[in-house]
Design an enzyme around this catalytic site. Structure first.
Site, PDB file in Angstrom:
ATOM      1  N   GLY C 251       0.797  -1.218   0.000  1.00  0.00           N
ATOM      2  CA  GLY C 251       0.000   0.000   0.000  1.00  0.00           C
ATOM      3  C   GLY C 251       0.835   1.277   0.000  1.00  0.00           C
ATOM      4  O   GLY C 251       2.066   1.237   0.162  1.00  0.00           O
ATOM      5  N   HIS C 252       0.165   2.392  -0.142  1.00  0.00           N
ATOM      6  CA  HIS C 252       0.866   3.677  -0.250  1.00  0.00           C
ATOM      7  C   HIS C 252       1.603   4.031   1.030  1.00  0.00           C
ATOM      8  O   HIS C 252       1.140   3.783   2.123  1.00  0.00           O
ATOM      9  CB  HIS C 252      -0.058   4.814  -0.674  1.00  0.00           C
ATOM     10  CG  HIS C 252      -1.293   5.002   0.139  1.00  0.00           C
ATOM     11  ND1 HIS C 252      -2.146   6.035  -0.095  1.00  0.00           N
ATOM     12  CD2 HIS C 252      -1.832   4.304   1.147  1.00  0.00           C
ATOM     13  CE1 HIS C 252      -3.144   5.968   0.742  1.00  0.00           C
ATOM     14  NE2 HIS C 252      -2.997   4.932   1.503  1.00  0.00           N
ATOM     15  N   ASN C 253       2.800   4.605   0.823  1.00  0.00           N
ATOM     16  CA  ASN C 253       3.628   5.113   1.922  1.00  0.00           C
ATOM     17  C   ASN C 253       4.188   4.029   2.825  1.00  0.00           C
ATOM     18  O   ASN C 253       4.673   4.322   3.922  1.00  0.00           O
ATOM     19  CB  ASN C 253       2.855   6.156   2.748  1.00  0.00           C
ATOM     20  CG  ASN C 253       2.517   7.369   1.908  1.00  0.00           C
ATOM     21  OD1 ASN C 253       1.365   7.563   1.526  1.00  0.00           O
ATOM     22  ND2 ASN C 253       3.511   8.142   1.563  1.00  0.00           N
TER      23      ASN C 253
END
Lengths: 358, 358, 358
Positions: C251-253
């Site tokens: 997922g993002h980050n």
């Protein structure tokens, strides 16, 4: 590019408190923003940062604004939902900054003569659009996208590279479909046609033709490498504003209710109906032919094998703990019936020795 | 297009009861079918619908037919497996209705001069066929399919858009491989080459070359975005008539036995052997280097960490329940050893007070 | 092609025991190797095979060599890590045998005039390289690869067919990215903007723009159809020598620490940090916003919902057992509180009858 606060509220709503002619050109967090930047307060626990921020203006709720000690000489845009407001303004700044892509069909694309492609659409390199497909206004099909015969892509949709939409599907307006997603692949259905048992078994699986399509409502987002199967007879349906993350599998003839969100790696077997405003956690598995009511939340990694007909939160996952501890509990868990039997025996023993006074 | 019942049984077997010259042109459910349609009874509980259907003819087993009160003036095709029969006839109607695609190589395709492509094959836009690959009779490679050097695609196979088959693989006859599937990617193998511990650890993972291929038997179907890794030394093997759903991962050097079906989101780690006629549920995980006997069923969401050497059904999944209830049980589950200790203490206490009479 | 043992140690290190001028041309297992082949002993339990092997030379550790009864007239390369040594030599033999691909841009590729492509790079059929992208020395982009605007692909990287790397990402040196992987798709983030409850709820999800990128270090391998989302504001980061299997979602980050390996079908939600040298098993799910320390091992199919701040092995998965047995235990598990209450009642009853002597 910079905009006055007045220009911003004219477009996005809300009310300016302070100087409507103040200009901002980008967004930043409260603790990093400068005088030309717009910040936002979504969580009241950061209220003290609003007191000290250098931001040119702050998006804030009326309630939080009323709690501020000093606001003289400061600028605010008051809105009931600063976080959503931030998202909308941020998107507008990004759209302004993004390189403009000229409409038209890339020379390497293969577009059937019978397909209808809006003049405002952008058809990228190596895209294939088959016979009878309809590509709406301002649609963007990135490199290598495949659109099967008769499929319709709604106005304003953006299909990222390598998306494949099979024949006979409908994608609503403003869809965002990320790279590698597959829409309209055959549902998984086979009729057993075997005789005999064990080593003597002969026969085969006979494929059930999948002649339904996939119907996707407006404002749906679909993640990278997610797969949504076409229906067997009727359509698989994804209603408006459903948001689906990456690597999700949705089986044939499912119906996903409006505004429902489905996190990554979830799998939903065929003919299942999920209500509106549901939240399906990451890696959740949902069996086929079940129904989830509106407003059902299933937490990450849980499995759903029966219908959940009441709103609420449902779980069947354990959090990881120390490996040895887990194994000790797991061994007991597999022998719970023995523990139960020992309790029964104790109850009998205690009862046998209890005199009549009880 | 419509066919007499006699024409149908000549092609698909079974026996006409009623008027062999009656014509049907499509299929429909019992409760919706009209005189030009063929319906089927697969489940005896719908027998009453056969009494009232308007269908031109009904596919039915001899046993169910014998239970019908009135069959005068009605038409039947009697077959031991009406559902499989339905599937076969439906597929034939669909094939007749589907637009014919002319054989040949699309001008945008890149086919190496040393590849052999049958004249009857359909090679779509932007397809790449590398050196020495062999594309069989009536194969269909849709847009953007990649076939690596030396790979063979068996007669009658259909690879949907964006399928990638790496070099040195063999796909059997009549394969159906859905969009985005990847066959022959490198297995996941690395030799640790580290020295030191903790923060002082240095070194790296050294890739183990993966020089086996993937060998896929006839009549296999593979779902969208499924991945099947090539073997490290020997091949990964998928035997005949295996059916694999979407988003399934099959590790290097696995062998999947004939007629086994694997539902969506399942993952099978490397060097595992699965028997014939197994059924692997959705989102099942199977460890590497284990063996499953023929006729093993693993229910959805279960995990297999050891070999299952006897046919039968295996499970390790819980169904989701109310979140608060689950958490209460889960907390007790993590402390089962304390419950067990309390039982032990009780047993000791009860035994201590029990006189010798027992 | 064959090499003397001296040539091999000059390139890969180690020490020849025996005849340095002996030539080998390929690798084989101990029990199958002939005089022109190199074998290896990684596991001491196969030491007896070294006594009898026909291999021209054996890769072996000094410790294992010292245990050999007879080594006269035999050849060895002594190295502390024969398995890693084998992998390196095998890769070199494979590279020598692989067909050479001429550098250059395939005529069907679409490369923006502002992109920089090294002269030594191989750009395959139908590849798209957008404006401002930078393709390093000896990079290989296979058919249909997409590289978005401004993205950099490090020297020596190999992207297999249909890989999509969105704009604004950086791929380090010597990356191997398998077919269908997607790097840089939007993270899954939406601000709720709803009012009202139940059937009266109105509003929508507002997309949070994802303007971070993905930054991938050197020597990373990424499996087929794996997806790695771009960050919301800052980058998603994959550090050096991370190895990721097929169908993994990140997922993002997220930040994945150096040398960590992640097996197939794992999913890691947004903003989670995983330490260095971790091992994440197949189908593991890790919640968002948690932290895993260095040297954490999570076993296959487990779920992580909280930070794991100490090195060690963590588990929450059950192995599949007989379905009926499982269901019996699972039913008791859901009623553990009742068993606990029965134990409590017994304790009270036993205590009530226990005289004061205790």
């Amino acid at each position: 590019m910079a905009f006055t606060l007045e220009e911003i509220v004219r477009r996005f709503g809300g009310e300016v408190v302070g100087d409507p002619s103040h200009r901002v050109g980008s967004l930043a967090p409260l603790d990093q923003a400068g005088p030309l930047q717009l910040a936002f307060l979504a969580n009241p626990k950061y209220l003290s940062q609003v007191e000290t921020t250098q931001a040119g203006a702050v998006l804030i709720s009326a309630d939080d604004l009323s709690k501020l000690a000093a606001r003289d000489g400061r600028n605010f845009i008051v809105t009931p939902n600063p976080y959503a407001y931030f998202a909308r303004v941020a998107q507008a700044f990004i759209d302004l900054a993004a390189p403009k892509v000229a409409p038209g069909v890339h020379p390497s694309a293969t577009v059937d003569a019978s397909a209808q492609v809006a003049a405002s659409a952008v058809i990228g390199p190596n895209v294939t659009v088959e016979a009878g497909a309809v590509i709406g206004e301002n649609v963007r099909l990135d490199a290598n996208v495949f659109v099967g015969r008769g499929t319709r892509i709604g106005d304003g949709s953006h299909l990222y590279p390598n998306v494949a939409v099979y024949h006979g599907c409908r994608i609503g307006e403003r869809a965002i479909i990320h790279a590698g997603a597959v829409i309209g692949s055959d549902g998984f259905g086979f009729a057993p046609d075997f005789t005999g048992d064990g080593d003597a078994r002969t026969g085969s699986w006979v494929k059930i033709p999948q002649v339904g399509g996939v119907a996707i409502g407006p404002d749906v987002e679909i993640g990278a490498n997610t797969t949504i199967d076409r229906g067997a007879m009727a359509d698989t349906v994804i209603e408006e504003c459903v948001k689906i993350d990456n690597l999700v599998q949705i089986g044939h003839n499912c119906r996903i209710g409006a505004y429902t969100v489905i996190a990554g790696c979830a799998g939903i077997a065929g003919s299942t109906t999920i209500g509106r405003h549901c939240m399906i956690g990451g890696a959740v598995g949902i069996a086929g032919h079940v129904t989830l009511a509106d407003y059902v939340i299933v937490t990450a990694k849980s499995g759903v094998s029966k219908s959940l007909l009441k709103p609420g939160m449902y779980t069947s996952a354990f959090p990881a703990v120390d490996h040895a501890d887990w194994n000790r509990s797991a061994a007991l868990m597999r022998n719970l019936d023995k523990l139960r039997d020992r309790i029964k025996a104790l109850e009998a023993a205690v009862a046998a020795k209890t005199p009549d006074e009880t």
